[in-house]
Design a protein around this motif. Structure first.
Motif, PDB file in Angstrom:
ATOM      1  N   UNK A  16      -2.968   6.636  11.251  1.00 52.07           N
ATOM      2  CA  UNK A  16      -2.535   7.249  12.514  1.00 52.07           C
ATOM      3  C   UNK A  16      -1.360   8.200  12.272  1.00 52.07           C
ATOM      4  N   UNK A  17      -0.456   7.808  11.375  1.00 51.08           N
ATOM      5  CA  UNK A  17       0.679   8.675  11.044  1.00 51.08           C
ATOM      6  C   UNK A  17       0.201   9.991  10.420  1.00 51.08           C
ATOM      7  N   UNK A  18      -0.838   9.920   9.592  1.00 54.73           N
ATOM      8  CA  UNK A  18      -1.372  11.134   8.954  1.00 54.73           C
ATOM      9  C   UNK A  18      -2.048  12.053   9.982  1.00 54.73           C
ATOM     10  N   UNK A  19      -2.774  11.463  10.933  1.00 56.69           N
ATOM     11  CA  UNK A  19      -3.378  12.271  12.008  1.00 56.69           C
ATOM     12  C   UNK A  19      -2.288  12.882  12.887  1.00 56.69           C
ATOM     13  N   UNK A  51      -0.922  15.070   2.366  1.00 55.31           N
ATOM     14  CA  UNK A  51      -1.147  14.349   3.621  1.00 55.31           C
ATOM     15  C   UNK A  51      -2.347  14.862   4.419  1.00 55.31           C
ATOM     16  N   UNK A  52      -2.861  16.046   4.037  1.00 52.91           N
ATOM     17  CA  UNK A  52      -4.013  16.598   4.752  1.00 52.91           C
ATOM     18  C   UNK A  52      -5.317  15.868   4.415  1.00 52.91           C
ATOM     19  N   UNK A  53      -5.355  15.192   3.278  1.00 52.93           N
ATOM     20  CA  UNK A  53      -6.615  14.587   2.805  1.00 52.93           C
ATOM     21  C   UNK A  53      -6.793  13.187   3.400  1.00 52.93           C
ATOM     22  N   UNK A  54      -6.891  13.112   4.722  1.00 50.53           N
ATOM     23  CA  UNK A  54      -6.795  11.815   5.397  1.00 50.53           C
ATOM     24  C   UNK A  54      -7.925  10.864   5.001  1.00 50.53           C
ATOM     25  N   UNK A  55      -9.143  11.370   4.981  1.00 49.92           N
ATOM     26  CA  UNK A  55     -10.280  10.502   4.629  1.00 49.92           C
ATOM     27  C   UNK A  55     -10.149   9.944   3.219  1.00 49.92           C
ATOM     28  N   UNK A 111      -8.587   5.548  -0.613  1.00 51.12           N
ATOM     29  CA  UNK A 111      -7.686   5.147  -1.702  1.00 51.12           C
ATOM     30  C   UNK A 111      -6.987   3.831  -1.353  1.00 51.12           C
ATOM     31  N   UNK A 112      -6.464   3.749  -0.132  1.00 52.82           N
ATOM     32  CA  UNK A 112      -5.767   2.526   0.287  1.00 52.82           C
ATOM     33  C   UNK A 112      -6.749   1.358   0.423  1.00 52.82           C
ATOM     34  N   UNK A 113      -7.942   1.640   0.931  1.00 53.17           N
ATOM     35  CA  UNK A 113      -8.946   0.570   1.096  1.00 53.17           C
ATOM     36  C   UNK A 113      -9.349  -0.010  -0.256  1.00 53.17           C
ATOM     37  N   UNK A 114      -9.443   0.859  -1.276  1.00 56.11           N
ATOM     38  CA  UNK A 114      -9.811   0.359  -2.608  1.00 56.11           C
ATOM     39  C   UNK A 114      -8.691  -0.481  -3.214  1.00 56.11           C
ATOM     40  N   UNK A 115      -7.449  -0.169  -2.873  1.00 51.78           N
ATOM     41  CA  UNK A 115      -6.348  -1.007  -3.382  1.00 51.78           C
ATOM     42  C   UNK A 115      -6.497  -2.446  -2.902  1.00 51.78           C
ATOM     43  N   UNK A 116      -6.947  -2.599  -1.658  1.00 48.12           N
ATOM     44  CA  UNK A 116      -7.083  -3.945  -1.091  1.00 48.12           C
ATOM     45  C   UNK A 116      -8.513  -4.442  -1.096  1.00 48.12           C
ATOM     46  N   UNK A 117      -9.351  -3.869  -1.959  1.00 53.32           N
ATOM     47  CA  UNK A 117     -10.789  -4.186  -1.937  1.00 53.32           C
ATOM     48  C   UNK A 117     -11.056  -5.681  -2.087  1.00 53.32           C
ATOM     49  N   UNK A 118     -10.193  -6.353  -2.815  1.00 50.88           N
ATOM     50  CA  UNK A 118     -10.398  -7.779  -3.064  1.00 50.88           C
ATOM     51  C   UNK A 118     -10.265  -8.622  -1.797  1.00 50.88           C
ATOM     52  N   UNK A 119      -9.485  -8.131  -0.796  1.00 52.15           N
ATOM     53  CA  UNK A 119      -9.403  -8.889   0.461  1.00 52.15           C
ATOM     54  C   UNK A 119     -10.326  -8.320   1.534  1.00 52.15           C
ATOM     55  N   UNK A 120     -11.175  -7.370   1.133  1.00 59.18           N
ATOM     56  CA  UNK A 120     -12.226  -6.921   2.034  1.00 59.18           C
ATOM     57  C   UNK A 120     -11.928  -5.604   2.724  1.00 59.18           C
ATOM     58  N   UNK A 170       0.811  -1.226   0.000  1.00 58.45           N
ATOM     59  CA  UNK A 170       0.000   0.000   0.000  1.00 58.45           C
ATOM     60  C   UNK A 170       0.841   1.272   0.000  1.00 58.45           C
ATOM     61  N   UNK A 171       2.013   1.231   0.644  1.00 57.84           N
ATOM     62  CA  UNK A 171       2.819   2.444   0.863  1.00 57.84           C
ATOM     63  C   UNK A 171       3.041   3.298  -0.398  1.00 57.84           C
ATOM     64  N   UNK A 172       3.374   2.695  -1.563  1.00 57.45           N
ATOM     65  CA  UNK A 172       3.632   3.527  -2.755  1.00 57.45           C
ATOM     66  C   UNK A 172       2.450   4.413  -3.160  1.00 57.45           C
ATOM     67  N   UNK A 173       1.224   4.006  -2.791  1.00 58.02           N
ATOM     68  CA  UNK A 173       0.050   4.781  -3.196  1.00 58.02           C
ATOM     69  C   UNK A 173      -0.089   6.087  -2.421  1.00 58.02           C
ATOM     70  N   UNK A 174       0.755   6.279  -1.395  1.00 53.54           N
ATOM     71  CA  UNK A 174       0.723   7.537  -0.635  1.00 53.54           C
ATOM     72  C   UNK A 174       1.689   8.581  -1.203  1.00 53.54           C
ATOM     73  N   UNK A 175       2.659   8.137  -1.990  1.00 56.36           N
ATOM     74  CA  UNK A 175       3.686   9.048  -2.499  1.00 56.36           C
ATOM     75  C   UNK A 175       3.057  10.123  -3.403  1.00 56.36           C
ATOM     76  N   UNK A 176       3.508  11.372  -3.202  1.00 53.80           N
ATOM     77  CA  UNK A 176       3.020  12.552  -3.946  1.00 53.80           C
ATOM     78  C   UNK A 176       1.587  12.956  -3.603  1.00 53.80           C
ATOM     79  N   UNK A 177       1.004  12.334  -2.596  1.00 55.42           N
ATOM     80  CA  UNK A 177      -0.353  12.725  -2.168  1.00 55.42           C
ATOM     81  C   UNK A 177      -0.267  13.840  -1.129  1.00 55.42           C
TER      82      UNK A 177
END
Length: 374
Positions: free
Chosen positions: A117-120, A85-89, A94-103, A76-83
């Motif tokens: 937690x790191x973003x907060x 950090x204020x847009x936490x929700x 975005x990360x949840x959709x990457x792993x949507x197949x595992x629920x 998941x980590x690469x999907x945070x690069x260049x984003x």
């Protein structure tokens, strides 16, 4: 200083195996379902932005699952690069959709929790507030209780000594593990502790999901005489209707929710009126972002809140919760951090340090078993 054009530059994750001083056993061990717990596996995330803002967060797993949670976080980590950090929700989604197949529960969101937690942490640090103050406090000192002294691997004499130690340290309440194959032994323990501490010290008991409905009802009726704060996890964590039936029949309030690992699962508990004390866990449900949704629902239904474990994070949400709330004191993760929580007169104090208010100790780095930087 907040930068409107800030972007995440790199993300670092680590897996740290924190050993317990003594392995502990609850009723799940006595029924043969688990082995004694000897370590806590902690997934940490460090996020740094182009302008040098930094955030630190962590999630955890007990027993199996640590390699999996680390592997998922690394994907998941690469999907945070260049984003931003204020847009936490949005980043959570975005990360949840990457792993949507595992629920959207369990491991899939527990890996996200470390990043969330790191973003907060990063956002609160920008304005130099603790996360609790950033969310908005109802209190800065929260009633707390100790769990680690009441495990079933301790003899009754050891439990009574642990109780004295806890109360001397300024902890407010005492939680005892129950759910032994012989119910009379549970009752004997609770009776002895109640007699030892007198009527005014708050006592909670926790059966760790080891009873069926009939046993739980019998046990609950016997436990009603001890004026307990709550009876925790008397039934399977997913038996929402069973907990609701028990809650109607017993004087002692019901507490559960720690094993649930999504907003949707906790919503079931709330809607079926299964509990008085809701016990969700920030890392288990996916971080502060989903936990705040749970808090809003709990406030709406006039429930009380007693988050599970990880006092280092839960002190913040407990401070920001409107109704009655407790924080669970378990010192297992203390060696990981340079800082300590202040506890006195039965209360745990919200740290005044910005963000989560914790940083990794040198000892933690020695326990690191995996590491990746993106």
């Amino acid at each position: 200083m907040a930068h409107h054009d800030d972007k995440i530059r790199h993300v670092e994750i680590s897996l740290i195996q924190v050993p317990l001083k003594n392995a502990v056993s609850d009723a799940k061990v006595l029924t043969g379902r688990q082995q004694p717990l000897s370590h806590v596996a902690v997934l940490t995330a460090d996020i740094e932005t182009v302008h040098g803002a930094r955030g630190f967060g962590f999630s955890y797993t007990l027993r199996a699952g640590s390699a999996a949670i680390f592997a998922h976080a690394r994907e998941l980590a690469p999907f945070l690069i260049d984003e931003d950090p204020n847009d936490i929700g949005r980043l959570w989604e975005k990360l949840a959709w990457q792993g949507a197949s595992i629920g959207r529960s369990g491991l899939a969101v527990q890996a996200i929790a470390a990043f969330d937690t790191a973003l907060w942490d990063l956002k609160a640090k920008r304005v130099e507030l603790s996360i609790g103050k950033f969310l908005g406090c109802y209190r800065t000192a929260i009633p707390c209780y100790n769990t680690s002294g009441g495990y079933l691997n301790a003899t009754l004499d050891e439990v009574l000594r642990n109780v004295d130690t806890s109360l001397d340290k300024g902890l407010g309440g005492i939680k005892l593990k129950v759910g032994q194959p012989d119910l009379s032994k549970d009752i004997e323990r609770v009776r002895a502790v109640r007699k030892h501490v007198g009527d005014s010290v708050p006592i909670m008991v926790d059966a760790n999901q080891q009873w069926d409905y009939t046993t739980a009802l019998r046990a609950g009726c016997e436990l009603d005489e001890f004026n307990l704060v709550w009876l925790e996890e008397p039934l399977s964590a997913y038996d929402y209707a069973g907990h609701a039936r028990l809650a109607e029949k017993l004087k002692t309030p019901i507490a559960t929710g720690e094993m649930l690992s999504s907003v949707a699962e906790v919503q079931n508990l709330i809607e079926q009126r299964s509990v008085t004390f809701l016990q969700p866990d920030v890392p288990r449900v996916g971080g502060f972002t989903p936990f705040l949704r749970i808090m809003a629902q709990a406030e709406q239904h006039r429930l009380k809140l007693a988050p599970h474990f990880v006092m280092e994070q839960h002190v913040h949400v407990a401070a920001a919760f409107q109704n009655e709330t407790w924080v669970e004191h378990i010192e297992w993760l203390e060696p990981m951090f340079n800082e300590r929580l202040e506890i006195k007169d039965g209360l745990m104090y919200l740290p005044t340090r910005p963000g989560v208010g914790f940083s990794l100790s040198g000892q933690a780095l020695e326990w690191r078993v995996a590491h990746a930087r993106v």
